[in-house]
Design a protein around this motif. Structure first.
Motif, PDB file in Angstrom:
ATOM      1  N   TRP A   1      -3.588   7.366   2.573  1.00  0.00           N
ATOM      2  CA  TRP A   1      -4.879   7.589   1.921  1.00  0.00           C
ATOM      3  C   TRP A   1      -5.331   6.350   1.164  1.00  0.00           C
ATOM      4  CZ3 TRP A   1      -7.474  11.003   4.175  1.00  0.00           C
ATOM      5  CH2 TRP A   1      -6.861  12.141   4.689  1.00  0.00           C
ATOM      6  N   SER A   2      -4.383   5.647   0.553  1.00  0.00           N
ATOM      7  CA  SER A   2      -4.722   4.390  -0.125  1.00  0.00           C
ATOM      8  C   SER A   2      -5.206   3.357   0.890  1.00  0.00           C
ATOM      9  CB  SER A   2      -3.518   3.844  -0.883  1.00  0.00           C
ATOM     10  OG  SER A   2      -3.164   4.689  -1.934  1.00  0.00           O
TER      11      SER A   2
ATOM     12  N   VAL B   1      -8.820   0.831  -5.892  1.00  0.00           N
ATOM     13  CA  VAL B   1      -8.050   1.791  -5.088  1.00  0.00           C
ATOM     14  C   VAL B   1      -6.665   2.002  -5.690  1.00  0.00           C
ATOM     15  CG1 VAL B   1      -7.070   2.238  -2.806  1.00  0.00           C
ATOM     16  CG2 VAL B   1      -9.278   1.086  -3.006  1.00  0.00           C
ATOM     17  N   PRO B   2      -6.350   3.238  -6.091  1.00  0.00           N
ATOM     18  CA  PRO B   2      -4.987   3.506  -6.563  1.00  0.00           C
ATOM     19  C   PRO B   2      -3.996   3.416  -5.394  1.00  0.00           C
ATOM     20  CG  PRO B   2      -6.323   5.509  -6.597  1.00  0.00           C
ATOM     21  CD  PRO B   2      -7.210   4.395  -6.155  1.00  0.00           C
ATOM     22  N   GLY B   3      -2.849   2.825  -5.653  1.00  0.00           N
ATOM     23  CA  GLY B   3      -1.840   2.684  -4.607  1.00  0.00           C
ATOM     24  C   GLY B   3      -1.983   1.424  -3.781  1.00  0.00           C
ATOM     25  N   PHE B   4      -2.982   0.617  -4.084  1.00  0.00           N
ATOM     26  CA  PHE B   4      -3.207  -0.653  -3.401  1.00  0.00           C
ATOM     27  C   PHE B   4      -2.808  -1.738  -4.397  1.00  0.00           C
ATOM     28  CE2 PHE B   4      -5.682  -4.331  -2.041  1.00  0.00           C
ATOM     29  CZ  PHE B   4      -5.662  -4.261  -0.667  1.00  0.00           C
ATOM     30  N   ASN B   5      -1.676  -2.367  -4.148  1.00  0.00           N
ATOM     31  CA  ASN B   5      -1.132  -3.349  -5.087  1.00  0.00           C
ATOM     32  C   ASN B   5      -1.064  -4.712  -4.426  1.00  0.00           C
ATOM     33  OD1 ASN B   5      -0.483  -1.299  -7.084  1.00  0.00           O
ATOM     34  ND2 ASN B   5       1.054  -0.653  -5.595  1.00  0.00           N
TER      35      ASN B   5
ATOM     36  N   LYS C   1      -7.768  -4.071  -5.486  1.00  0.00           N
ATOM     37  CA  LYS C   1      -6.629  -3.625  -6.296  1.00  0.00           C
ATOM     38  C   LYS C   1      -7.091  -2.798  -7.495  1.00  0.00           C
ATOM     39  CE  LYS C   1      -3.418  -5.764  -9.537  1.00  0.00           C
ATOM     40  NZ  LYS C   1      -2.745  -7.004  -9.921  1.00  0.00           N
TER      41      LYS C   1
ATOM     42  N   ALA D   1      -8.869   1.918   0.801  1.00  0.00           N
ATOM     43  CA  ALA D   1      -8.976   0.457   0.688  1.00  0.00           C
ATOM     44  C   ALA D   1      -9.826  -0.104   1.826  1.00  0.00           C
ATOM     45  CB  ALA D   1      -7.591  -0.184   0.693  1.00  0.00           C
TER      46      ALA D   1
ATOM     47  N   ILE E   1       0.879  -1.169   0.000  1.00  0.00           N
ATOM     48  CA  ILE E   1       0.000   0.000   0.000  1.00  0.00           C
ATOM     49  C   ILE E   1       0.912   1.213   0.000  1.00  0.00           C
ATOM     50  CG2 ILE E   1      -1.824   1.231   1.222  1.00  0.00           C
ATOM     51  CD1 ILE E   1      -2.600  -1.489   2.461  1.00  0.00           C
ATOM     52  N   ASN E   2       0.710   2.098  -0.972  1.00  0.00           N
ATOM     53  CA  ASN E   2       1.646   3.210  -1.184  1.00  0.00           C
ATOM     54  C   ASN E   2       1.493   4.379  -0.221  1.00  0.00           C
ATOM     55  OD1 ASN E   2       2.691   1.731  -3.276  1.00  0.00           O
ATOM     56  ND2 ASN E   2       1.580   2.854  -4.864  1.00  0.00           N
ATOM     57  N   SER E   3       0.303   4.611   0.319  1.00  0.00           N
ATOM     58  CA  SER E   3       0.112   5.776   1.176  1.00  0.00           C
ATOM     59  C   SER E   3      -0.988   5.521   2.203  1.00  0.00           C
ATOM     60  CB  SER E   3      -0.259   7.001   0.331  1.00  0.00           C
ATOM     61  OG  SER E   3      -1.565   6.851  -0.217  1.00  0.00           O
TER      62      SER E   3
END
Length: 129
Positions: A52-53, A100-104, A97, A57, A48-50
């Protein structure tokens, strides 16, 4: 049995899932954020990049869980309904995935993540998924 109990029973005599109130939803989102954050830290193929992500999520996961539970009656907790709950939890993680942007997360990350979330769910009180 009084009238309130009659309303909570369906035709087969089983309890219907009760509707959530706003406090339960907020607690569920908070617990989900904590559990998913820990799972992302511990699980390979899951990042998870941030913050907020993570928050977005958590909202998406809680909403997907609510919708699935409302329409199918399946508890999406990894240990909620045995293998069915485990598979539904992995699918919810993987579908998130795409929302949500930033959720990989990879397929294996979703499977391992559902297992990690199930283990964490046993330790942390409250409903994670």
């Amino acid at each position: 049995m009084d009238n309130n109990e009659d309303r909570n029973k369906n035709r087969t005599g089983q309890d219907e899932a009760k509707d959530w109130d706003i406090g339960e939803i907020l607690i569920r989102i908070l617990v989900t954020a904590i559990v998913v954050g820990i799972a992302a830290f511990l699980t390979p193929g899951f990042s998870i990049n941030s913050l907020w992500s993570l928050i977005l999520a958590s909202v998406v996961i809680a909403l997907l869980d609510y919708v699935i539970q409302k329409f199918t009656g399946v508890n999406a907790s990894p240990f909620g309904r045995g293998i069915t709950g485990f598979i539904v939890a992995a699918i919810i993680l993987y579908v998130t995935k795409f929302i949500v942007p930033g959720f990989n997360i990879s397929v294996w990350g979703a499977i391992i993540g559902a297992l990690v979330i199930g283990i964490i769910d046993v330790i942390i009180p409250g409903k994670a998924m």
